[in-house]
Design a protein around this motif. Sequence first.
Motif, PDB file in Angstrom:
ATOM      1  N   LYS A   1      48.868  23.756  19.286  1.00  0.00           N
ATOM      2  CA  LYS A   1      47.462  22.848  19.046  1.00  0.00           C
ATOM      3  C   LYS A   1      46.737  23.254  20.746  1.00  0.00           C
ATOM      4  O   LYS A   1      47.255  23.736  21.224  1.00  0.00           O
ATOM      5  CB  LYS A   1      47.807  21.815  19.563  1.00  0.00           C
ATOM      6  CG  LYS A   1      48.965  20.766  18.307  1.00  0.00           C
ATOM      7  CD  LYS A   1      48.206  21.123  16.992  1.00  0.00           C
ATOM      8  CE  LYS A   1      48.862  20.569  16.040  1.00  0.00           C
ATOM      9  NZ  LYS A   1      48.606  21.200  14.864  1.00  0.00           N
TER      10      LYS A   1
ATOM     11  N   PRO B   1      45.416  23.942  24.120  1.00  0.00           N
ATOM     12  CA  PRO B   1      45.368  22.755  25.286  1.00  0.00           C
ATOM     13  C   PRO B   1      44.242  22.689  25.731  1.00  0.00           C
ATOM     14  O   PRO B   1      43.258  22.707  25.722  1.00  0.00           O
ATOM     15  CB  PRO B   1      46.426  24.174  26.041  1.00  0.00           C
ATOM     16  CG  PRO B   1      46.264  25.609  25.690  1.00  0.00           C
ATOM     17  CD  PRO B   1      45.319  25.166  23.830  1.00  0.00           C
TER      18      PRO B   1
ATOM     19  N   ASP C   1      51.414  24.671  27.441  1.00  0.00           N
ATOM     20  CA  ASP C   1      50.208  23.658  27.493  1.00  0.00           C
ATOM     21  C   ASP C   1      50.303  22.388  26.901  1.00  0.00           C
ATOM     22  O   ASP C   1      50.526  21.649  26.296  1.00  0.00           O
ATOM     23  CB  ASP C   1      50.137  24.437  25.966  1.00  0.00           C
ATOM     24  CG  ASP C   1      49.918  25.663  25.569  1.00  0.00           C
ATOM     25  OD1 ASP C   1      49.361  26.062  26.580  1.00  0.00           O
ATOM     26  OD2 ASP C   1      50.118  26.305  24.301  1.00  0.00           O
TER      27      ASP C   1
ATOM     28  N   VAL D   1      48.263  19.479  25.283  1.00  0.00           N
ATOM     29  CA  VAL D   1      48.180  18.908  24.652  1.00  0.00           C
ATOM     30  C   VAL D   1      47.934  17.385  24.534  1.00  0.00           C
ATOM     31  O   VAL D   1      48.673  16.560  24.876  1.00  0.00           O
ATOM     32  CB  VAL D   1      48.948  19.168  23.098  1.00  0.00           C
ATOM     33  CG1 VAL D   1      48.034  19.150  22.434  1.00  0.00           C
ATOM     34  CG2 VAL D   1      48.719  21.064  23.283  1.00  0.00           C
TER      35      VAL D   1
ATOM     36  N   ASN E   1      46.888  15.097  19.304  1.00  0.00           N
ATOM     37  CA  ASN E   1      46.406  16.004  18.938  1.00  0.00           C
ATOM     38  C   ASN E   1      47.823  16.529  18.339  1.00  0.00           C
ATOM     39  O   ASN E   1      47.268  18.015  17.816  1.00  0.00           O
ATOM     40  CB  ASN E   1      46.251  16.960  19.808  1.00  0.00           C
ATOM     41  CG  ASN E   1      44.911  18.524  18.423  1.00  0.00           C
ATOM     42  OD1 ASN E   1      45.172  17.765  17.195  1.00  0.00           O
ATOM     43  ND2 ASN E   1      44.877  19.094  18.633  1.00  0.00           N
ATOM     44  N   GLN E   2      49.304  15.429  18.947  1.00  0.00           N
ATOM     45  CA  GLN E   2      50.680  16.765  18.970  1.00  0.00           C
ATOM     46  C   GLN E   2      50.868  16.432  17.375  1.00  0.00           C
ATOM     47  O   GLN E   2      50.434  16.357  16.340  1.00  0.00           O
ATOM     48  CB  GLN E   2      51.499  15.625  19.728  1.00  0.00           C
ATOM     49  CG  GLN E   2      51.170  14.590  19.359  1.00  0.00           C
ATOM     50  CD  GLN E   2      52.568  13.752  20.324  1.00  0.00           C
ATOM     51  OE1 GLN E   2      54.141  14.029  20.852  1.00  0.00           O
ATOM     52  NE2 GLN E   2      52.084  12.812  21.054  1.00  0.00           N
TER      53      GLN E   2
ATOM     54  N   THR F   1      48.066  13.595  27.919  1.00  0.00           N
ATOM     55  CA  THR F   1      48.378  14.624  27.270  1.00  0.00           C
ATOM     56  C   THR F   1      50.072  15.319  27.689  1.00  0.00           C
ATOM     57  O   THR F   1      50.492  14.266  28.237  1.00  0.00           O
ATOM     58  CB  THR F   1      47.157  16.008  28.448  1.00  0.00           C
ATOM     59  OG1 THR F   1      48.023  16.070  29.322  1.00  0.00           O
ATOM     60  CG2 THR F   1      46.009  16.115  28.225  1.00  0.00           C
TER      61      THR F   1
ATOM     62  N   ARG G   1      54.710  26.576  24.252  1.00  0.00           N
ATOM     63  CA  ARG G   1      54.000  27.744  23.249  1.00  0.00           C
ATOM     64  C   ARG G   1      55.319  27.889  22.260  1.00  0.00           C
ATOM     65  O   ARG G   1      55.676  28.635  22.964  1.00  0.00           O
ATOM     66  CB  ARG G   1      52.886  28.203  24.295  1.00  0.00           C
ATOM     67  CG  ARG G   1      51.932  28.662  22.808  1.00  0.00           C
ATOM     68  CD  ARG G   1      50.754  30.239  23.332  1.00  0.00           C
ATOM     69  NE  ARG G   1      49.956  28.871  24.518  1.00  0.00           N
ATOM     70  CZ  ARG G   1      49.406  30.274  25.357  1.00  0.00           C
ATOM     71  NH1 ARG G   1      48.951  31.056  25.006  1.00  0.00           N
ATOM     72  NH2 ARG G   1      48.334  28.877  25.752  1.00  0.00           N
TER      73      ARG G   1
END
Length: 316
Positions: free
Chosen positions: A44, A46, A59, A61, A65-66, A113, A118
């Motif tokens: 997603k 970052p 990242d 995230v 949005n995970q 976050t 990644r």
Amino acid sequence: MAAAKVWLVVALLLLVALFSPSEATSSTSLRRRQVRSLLKRLNKPPLATFQSLDGDIIDCVHISNQPAFDHPLLKDHTIQMRPSIQPSGLYGEATRPFTQTWNQNGEKCSDNTIPIRRTKEEDVMRATSVTTFGKKTHGGSPHPHSHLGGVTDGHHYGVAYATRDANYYGTKVTINVWQPTIVTSGDFSLSQLWITAGSYENKDLNTIEAGWQVYPAMYGDDKTRLFIYWTRDAYNTTGCYNLACSGFIQTNPQFVIGGSISPVSIYGGTQYEYDYLVWKDPAGGNWWLQLQGNYVGYWPSSIFTRLQTGVADTVE
Ligand SMILES: *[C@@H]1O[C@H](CO)[C@@H](O)[C@H](O)[C@H]1NC(C)=O
């Protein structure tokens, strides 16, 4: 002479490329497209990125949005930042912090976050296929109820378990972190907890798993890494490692699931051991993971069948 040889090789390669059947080329490009779309789904955008000393890219995230929220059952899920209760009366409260390689110098993702390792193209290319990426491929896990240890499909293992006519609402284990030598690239070594309901026979085995593993075929190196797993159909079509498929919801900005753990214990030297606690939250029925006293996140009850409405019948 050497230059001539190189040209000969180049010429041969060109010939091979010219005369290779077009279906081979199109299956390669199909695979490339599949890999790209998987990477797009997993990685997603970052808000911040860290380069870890072990080669990982981490990242940060946004929590909403995970990858978990790509799960059709989690589209309207309201994230739970804390469990409603903390099991009490457990022995041995954790003191030493759980440390990973990526934040040795205090790197931290900001609030709201979560850090995600990644996924690189080569990670996916190591899998036998794009669809099996992040999944257990040979079902070689110990069958609950049947062993104290043994060999299944070439896996040697030892198990301590509790299985009775009882309902288990969770378990707590302390696991020493080692870095066993892996001899061939297909091998792996791990230490984990296992919470299960259902059975292989009825194809309804639900599991929740967490621990560490050294697994070169999965991660491309021989580091000891924090891992989690789940399935609700005996590893057939559902579930995966870490965040490689949608399911586990991470709430903690400090832990990288799939990230390497350091330092590790050495023979005759300092021992590093950490507490893993997994329990079913009575409010909502989600299964929370706590690591060394910190909430990591939870497996939402809706991704399971047996573990959704019921509780576990075995802990290992
Ligand atoms: C695995 O899933 C497929 C597709 O849902 C199903 O046809 C098959 O019977 C399942 N196999 C096992 C061993 O559960």
